[in-house]
Each structure stands twice: as C-alpha cells, then as structure tokens.
Design an enzyme around this catalytic site. Structure first.
Site, PDB file in Angstrom:
ATOM      1  N   ARG A 165       6.032  -2.222   1.637  1.00  0.00           N
ATOM      2  CA  ARG A 165       6.054  -3.524   1.882  1.00  0.00           C
ATOM      3  C   ARG A 165       5.642  -3.731   2.913  1.00  0.00           C
ATOM      4  O   ARG A 165       6.551  -3.798   4.030  1.00  0.00           O
ATOM      5  CB  ARG A 165       6.791  -4.118   0.554  1.00  0.00           C
ATOM      6  CG  ARG A 165       7.334  -4.088  -0.433  1.00  0.00           C
ATOM      7  CD  ARG A 165       5.839  -4.909  -1.815  1.00  0.00           C
ATOM      8  NE  ARG A 165       5.505  -4.267  -2.910  1.00  0.00           N
ATOM      9  CZ  ARG A 165       5.424  -3.280  -3.361  1.00  0.00           C
ATOM     10  NH1 ARG A 165       4.533  -2.398  -2.822  1.00  0.00           N
ATOM     11  NH2 ARG A 165       5.440  -3.612  -4.987  1.00  0.00           N
ATOM     12  N   GLU A 194      -2.596  -9.472   1.537  1.00  0.00           N
ATOM     13  CA  GLU A 194      -3.821  -7.817   0.810  1.00  0.00           C
ATOM     14  C   GLU A 194      -4.433  -8.384   0.166  1.00  0.00           C
ATOM     15  O   GLU A 194      -3.923  -9.019  -0.539  1.00  0.00           O
ATOM     16  CB  GLU A 194      -2.444  -7.169  -0.173  1.00  0.00           C
ATOM     17  CG  GLU A 194      -2.212  -6.564   1.071  1.00  0.00           C
ATOM     18  CD  GLU A 194      -1.276  -5.048   0.408  1.00  0.00           C
ATOM     19  OE1 GLU A 194      -0.934  -5.225  -1.124  1.00  0.00           O
ATOM     20  OE2 GLU A 194       0.122  -4.584   0.839  1.00  0.00           O
ATOM     21  N   HIS A 213      -4.112  -0.119   0.194  1.00  0.00           N
ATOM     22  CA  HIS A 213      -2.539  -0.260  -1.075  1.00  0.00           C
ATOM     23  C   HIS A 213      -2.898   1.066  -1.798  1.00  0.00           C
ATOM     24  O   HIS A 213      -2.817   0.444  -3.514  1.00  0.00           O
ATOM     25  CB  HIS A 213      -2.194  -1.394  -1.363  1.00  0.00           C
ATOM     26  CG  HIS A 213      -0.520  -1.545  -2.180  1.00  0.00           C
ATOM     27  ND1 HIS A 213      -0.030  -2.611  -1.559  1.00  0.00           N
ATOM     28  CD2 HIS A 213      -0.155  -0.330  -2.390  1.00  0.00           C
ATOM     29  CE1 HIS A 213       1.570  -2.612  -2.399  1.00  0.00           C
ATOM     30  NE2 HIS A 213       1.172  -1.402  -2.848  1.00  0.00           N
TER      31      HIS A 213
HETATM   32  O1  LIG Z   1       2.823  -0.569  -4.404  1.00  0.00           O
HETATM   33  C1  LIG Z   1       3.054  -0.221  -6.035  1.00  0.00           C
HETATM   34  C2  LIG Z   1       3.786  -0.599  -6.649  1.00  0.00           C
HETATM   35  O2  LIG Z   1       4.944  -1.741  -6.919  1.00  0.00           O
HETATM   36  O3  LIG Z   1       3.525  -0.523  -7.880  1.00  0.00           O
END
Ligand SMILES: O=CC(=O)O
Length: 247
Positions: A165, A194, A213
């Site tokens: 994160r 993000e 991500h």
């Molecule tokens: O970061 C990705 C998730 O939490 O699925």
C-alpha cells in the site's frame, strides 16, 4: 473485489451489520509475480533502458552504461511475511541470494525453516539489505514506516520495492532520499493517492519506477476474484455467511 480492505470503514460496517467480503489467497501468486517483475525492472533499469532505445540514446557499447545491481549474492529484506511476503520469498530464492531477512508482526518459524529466512529487527533489515521488498498491510503501525529516518539507515545502493500500500512509504521523504542518493532506486506498484497525479515529483526521477497498482492484474486472477466476489454477494443476499468475510 480485493484482498486489502483498508479502503473500507469496517467498524462502521460492523455497527450497521453490513457484511464485508474480500478475495484473499487467489491473488497471491499474481502479486508475487508482479513484485519480482518490478524488482527486476527497477534494479536492472528496464524502463530507462527501453526509453533510450526509442529516443536514440543507444550508442556504441560502453562498459558501465545502463548497469544496475545483481540479486545474485545479495541480501534481500522482506517487510511483512504474510501470504504475499512468503510467495515473494519463495520465488526470490532462485536468484541465489546470500541472505534472506524478514521483519514482520509475528515471527514465522515454519518460513524460516522452509526458506532459510532470518527474522531481524526493522532497523537491522534497513541497514543490511541490498533490496527491500514491502509486502505488509497498511495499519497505524506501518503508516509511513519508510520515512527519512528509515532512508538514512538504508544503504546508498539499496533498492526499495513496494507492492503493498502506498501509505507505508512517506513519498516526500522518498523523493528527497532518491534525489540525495540516500538510496539508489525505488519501484512502486502502489502510491498515495491512486492514481498518482501526473505532475507528481516522483514521476520526474529516472530511478523511480511507478506502476498503476497492477499486482493482481492477470486475466486468470481477476476472473477468480470476480467469481469469489459474486459468490460472497449472493451469500450476503441470502443472509448466509460469506465465503471469505472480513466482518
Ligand atoms: O491491492 C490489491 C488488493 O487489495 O486486492
């Protein structure tokens, strides 16, 4: 449809009796694969090198041009030895490391036995690692765990990778550490916020690789996550326990 649930107010959901599902386990392999890809892309400067090809910067052969650093013989430190930390540790074994260190909330003796990982303090991990891979969850204890204090403890040659994160890293401190050469490079699959604004200073640095991500972004994994999320939803609608329930 995610394994992390730091974006959900679980206390409030509990108070309102709203069940919350999540999708653990099925994205572990895809996220570990992406973490290794990001590690290699950052340490071997793949994005910089590929852009040199396009911009005409690829000239005659030169001994140290586009050199990165080797995983072979290095010390790797994993922060957070949960499902993803362990899957990354398994994969990274094949690079012939000299030491695999880890720092986690709980000591994992079985992982130590199976993978030869060594449990160390956070400070020792910072001081001794050539590569640091962040795989922990975001909590009040890990928020801005990587700050100017931590960057000063790290080797100047160290490479930092984060696929957990964005909040685990203080990005202003990271920018300053990268500019001052306190660490060599960083690879981030997660940022705060993000999407990262396109004028963010980190995006101006050649030694910072930022991805949007995409840890779990394989067709197979996203399909499995969607199926599990749908099953959770159907169970919830029938007032049954969810297949994987946060609260
Ligand atoms: O970061 C990705 C998730 O939490 O699925």
């Amino acid at each position: 449809m995610s394994v992390g649930f730091d974006h959900i107010d679980t206390k409030e959901c509990l108070a309102r009796k709203i069940p919350v599902g999540f999708t653990p386990d099925i994205l572990t392999d895809a996220t570990a694969e992406l973490t290794i890809a990001l590690l290699l892309a950052t340490s071997r400067r793949l994005l910089e090198a590929a852009s040199e090809v396009k911009s005409g910067g690829w000239g005659t052969w030169s001994p140290l041009w586009m050199c990165g650093s080797s995983l072979s013989g290095s010390t790797v430190g994993i922060v957070g030895m949960g499902r993803i930390g362990e899957a990354v540790s398994q994969r990274i074994q094949s690079f012939g490391l000299s030491h695999l260190l880890y720092f986690s909330r709980n000591r994992k003796k079985d992982v130590e036995r199976r993978l030869g990982a060594e449990f160390v303090s956070f400070e020792q991990l910072l001081e001794d690692s050539d590569f640091i891979i962040v795989c922990c969850t975001l909590s009040k204890d890990t928020n801005h765990l990587f700050n100017s204090w931590a960057f000063k403890k790290m080797k100047n040659s160290a490479v930092l990778i984060n696929s957990s994160r964005g909040g685990v890293i203080n990005q202003e401190d990271l920018y300053s550490a990268l500019c001052k050469g306190e660490i060599r490079a960083a690879g981030l699959d997660v940022t705060s916020p993000e999407p990262l604004p396109t004028d963010h200073p980190l995006l101006t640095l050649p030694n910072c690789v930022v991805l949007p991500h995409i840890g779990s972004a394989t067709v197979e994994t996203r399909t499995a996550m969607a199926v599990l999320a749908a099953k959770n939803l159907l169970a919830g609608l029938k007032n049954q326990p969810l297949l994987s329930q946060v609260c």
